[in-house]
Design a protein around this motif. Structure first.
Motif, mmCIF file in Angstrom:
data_model
loop_
_atom_site.group_PDB
_atom_site.id
_atom_site.type_symbol
_atom_site.label_atom_id
_atom_site.label_comp_id
_atom_site.label_asym_id
_atom_site.label_seq_id
_atom_site.Cartn_x
_atom_site.Cartn_y
_atom_site.Cartn_z
ATOM 1 N N VAL A 79 -141.120 -16.685 21.287
ATOM 2 C CA VAL A 79 -140.185 -17.561 20.570
ATOM 3 C C VAL A 79 -139.109 -18.092 21.507
ATOM 4 N N GLU A 80 -138.581 -17.217 22.369
ATOM 5 C CA GLU A 80 -137.514 -17.636 23.280
ATOM 6 C C GLU A 80 -138.004 -18.692 24.266
ATOM 7 N N LEU A 81 -139.202 -18.512 24.795
ATOM 8 C CA LEU A 81 -139.736 -19.489 25.748
ATOM 9 C C LEU A 81 -140.029 -20.813 25.060
ATOM 10 N N ALA A 82 -140.583 -20.753 23.856
ATOM 11 C CA ALA A 82 -140.854 -21.990 23.118
ATOM 12 C C ALA A 82 -139.566 -22.759 22.855
ATOM 13 N N GLN A 83 -138.514 -22.054 22.484
ATOM 14 C CA GLN A 83 -137.234 -22.708 22.231
ATOM 15 C C GLN A 83 -136.655 -23.300 23.513
ATOM 16 N N ALA A 84 -136.815 -22.584 24.632
ATOM 17 C CA ALA A 84 -136.309 -23.083 25.908
ATOM 18 C C ALA A 84 -137.025 -24.362 26.323
ATOM 19 N N LEU A 85 -138.330 -24.412 26.123
ATOM 20 C CA LEU A 85 -139.090 -25.619 26.459
ATOM 21 C C LEU A 85 -138.723 -26.767 25.533
ATOM 22 N N ASP A 86 -138.454 -26.443 24.285
ATOM 23 C CA ASP A 86 -138.007 -27.463 23.342
ATOM 24 C C ASP A 86 -136.673 -28.047 23.778
ATOM 25 N N MET A 187 -127.568 -35.034 32.283
ATOM 26 C CA MET A 187 -128.628 -34.987 33.281
ATOM 27 C C MET A 187 -128.698 -33.603 33.930
ATOM 28 N N GLU A 188 -127.524 -33.036 34.214
ATOM 29 C CA GLU A 188 -127.491 -31.713 34.827
ATOM 30 C C GLU A 188 -128.044 -30.655 33.878
ATOM 31 N N LYS A 189 -127.831 -30.849 32.573
ATOM 32 C CA LYS A 189 -128.353 -29.921 31.574
ATOM 33 C C LYS A 189 -129.885 -29.889 31.573
ATOM 34 N N CYS A 190 -130.514 -31.014 31.895
ATOM 35 C CA CYS A 190 -131.983 -31.056 31.945
ATOM 36 C C CYS A 190 -132.510 -30.080 32.988
ATOM 37 N N ALA A 191 -131.889 -30.095 34.168
ATOM 38 C CA ALA A 191 -132.316 -29.185 35.231
ATOM 39 C C ALA A 191 -131.986 -27.742 34.856
ATOM 40 N N ASP A 192 -130.814 -27.525 34.251
ATOM 41 C CA ASP A 192 -130.435 -26.178 33.810
ATOM 42 C C ASP A 192 -131.451 -25.622 32.813
ATOM 43 N N ALA A 193 -131.899 -26.485 31.900
ATOM 44 C CA ALA A 193 -132.858 -26.053 30.876
ATOM 45 C C ALA A 193 -134.187 -25.648 31.508
ATOM 46 N N CYS A 194 -134.600 -26.377 32.537
ATOM 47 C CA CYS A 194 -135.832 -26.012 33.247
ATOM 48 C C CYS A 194 -135.683 -24.656 33.924
ATOM 49 N N GLU A 195 -134.537 -24.438 34.556
ATOM 50 C CA GLU A 195 -134.304 -23.155 35.215
ATOM 51 C C GLU A 195 -134.286 -22.020 34.188
ATOM 52 N N HIS A 196 -133.677 -22.260 33.038
ATOM 53 C CA HIS A 196 -133.621 -21.237 31.998
ATOM 54 C C HIS A 196 -135.034 -20.863 31.538
ATOM 55 N N ALA A 197 -135.886 -21.865 31.342
ATOM 56 C CA ALA A 197 -137.270 -21.593 30.943
ATOM 57 C C ALA A 197 -137.994 -20.802 32.036
ATOM 58 N N ALA A 198 -137.762 -21.173 33.299
ATOM 59 C CA ALA A 198 -138.392 -20.452 34.421
ATOM 60 C C ALA A 198 -137.900 -19.009 34.478
ATOM 61 N N ASP A 199 -136.614 -18.802 34.203
ATOM 62 C CA ASP A 199 -136.061 -17.446 34.214
ATOM 63 C C ASP A 199 -136.690 -16.585 33.116
ATOM 64 N N ILE A 200 -136.942 -17.178 31.957
ATOM 65 C CA ILE A 200 -137.604 -16.448 30.873
ATOM 66 C C ILE A 200 -139.016 -16.055 31.301
ATOM 67 N N MET A 201 -139.714 -16.980 31.942
ATOM 68 C CA MET A 201 -141.066 -16.680 32.433
ATOM 69 C C MET A 201 -141.029 -15.537 33.449
ATOM 70 N N ASN A 202 -140.034 -15.554 34.319
ATOM 71 C CA ASN A 202 -139.902 -14.498 35.317
ATOM 72 C C ASN A 202 -139.590 -13.157 34.667
ATOM 73 N N THR A 203 -138.762 -13.173 33.642
ATOM 74 C CA THR A 203 -138.442 -11.951 32.908
ATOM 75 C C THR A 203 -139.684 -11.379 32.229
ATOM 76 N N ILE A 204 -140.490 -12.268 31.668
ATOM 77 C CA ILE A 204 -141.749 -11.832 31.045
ATOM 78 C C ILE A 204 -142.650 -11.171 32.081
#
Length: 209
Positions: A79-86, A187-204
């Motif tokens: 759920v967290e990763l899906a929300q991050a990608l959204d 625009m900066e938030k777009c990159a932040d959101a990508c990093e957040h999704a990547a961090d969730i993947m790394n945590t998984i």
């Protein structure tokens, strides 16, 4: 009664980030071909179609996760990763929407650089996601996550430089400074959101090795 088909969460995640890639392509094209903000109406409609498709995919993910007796990873992580990608989809859409709402008159050079970094960051996340289904045994997955973080760092540096230039050099018109300050933030938030999704993947990854 047994369910006939097992839902593929990883494919759903790939579809979500694939939509974000499409959005980043639209954004960079909108920036490169800018003539008048009113001309963004068709591009915004395409953006909204991608966003709506993402909402539909997320609905499927949430529904399946609620019913799945044995999901491949923790239900909360799904759920967290899906929300991050959204959020990635929403933030890219938000950039174009604000360019249209503010009726921008020109595209600063830094905005073009930002659109390019957003595209690189999203595509880097897309590459990592394409390997995510084998993260337990995939040796290059970690490096792909690092690549996303590297591009996000570039976006941070550009944000600082762009904001400083905007306020110290390109500052003759108050509204120009106000409008582009807000757009750069998005625009900066777009990159932040990508990093957040990547961090969730790394945590998984760390939780499942």
């Amino acid at each position: 009664m047994a369910r006939k088909h097992k839902f593929d969460y990883f494919k759903a995640f790939e579809r979500l980030i694939g939509l974000a890639v499409n959005e980043s392509d639209l954004l960079i094209e909108a920036v490169r071909t800018f003539t008048d903000a009113s001309g963004y109406s068709d591009t915004m409609e395409q953006m909204h179609e991608f966003e709506n498709e993402g909402d539909s995919i997320n609905h499927d993910i949430f529904t399946e996760a609620a019913l799945d007796f044995m999901p491949p990873i923790d239900r909360e992580d799904i759920v967290e990763l899906a929300q991050a990608l959204d959020n990635v989809l929403d933030y890219i859409d938000d950039v174009l929407s604000h360019m249209y709402m503010y009726d921008i008159k020109s595209i600063p050079e830094d905005a073009m650089k930002f659109a390019e970094i957003i595209k690189k960051t999203v595509k880097s996340l897309d590459k990592a996601m394409s390997e995510f289904h084998t993260f337990k045994r995939n040796k290059k997955f970690k490096q792909l996550i690092v690549d996303v973080n590297t591009y996000e760092g570039e976006a941070d540096d550009l944000y600082k430089a762009a904001m400083r230039y905007l306020h110290t050099e390109d500052n003759e018109e108050f509204m120009h400074v106000l409008v582009w300050s807000r757009i750069y933030e998005r625009m900066e938030k777009c990159a932040d959101a990508c990093e957040h999704a990547a961090d969730i993947m790394n945590t998984i990854l760390l939780k499942n090795v």
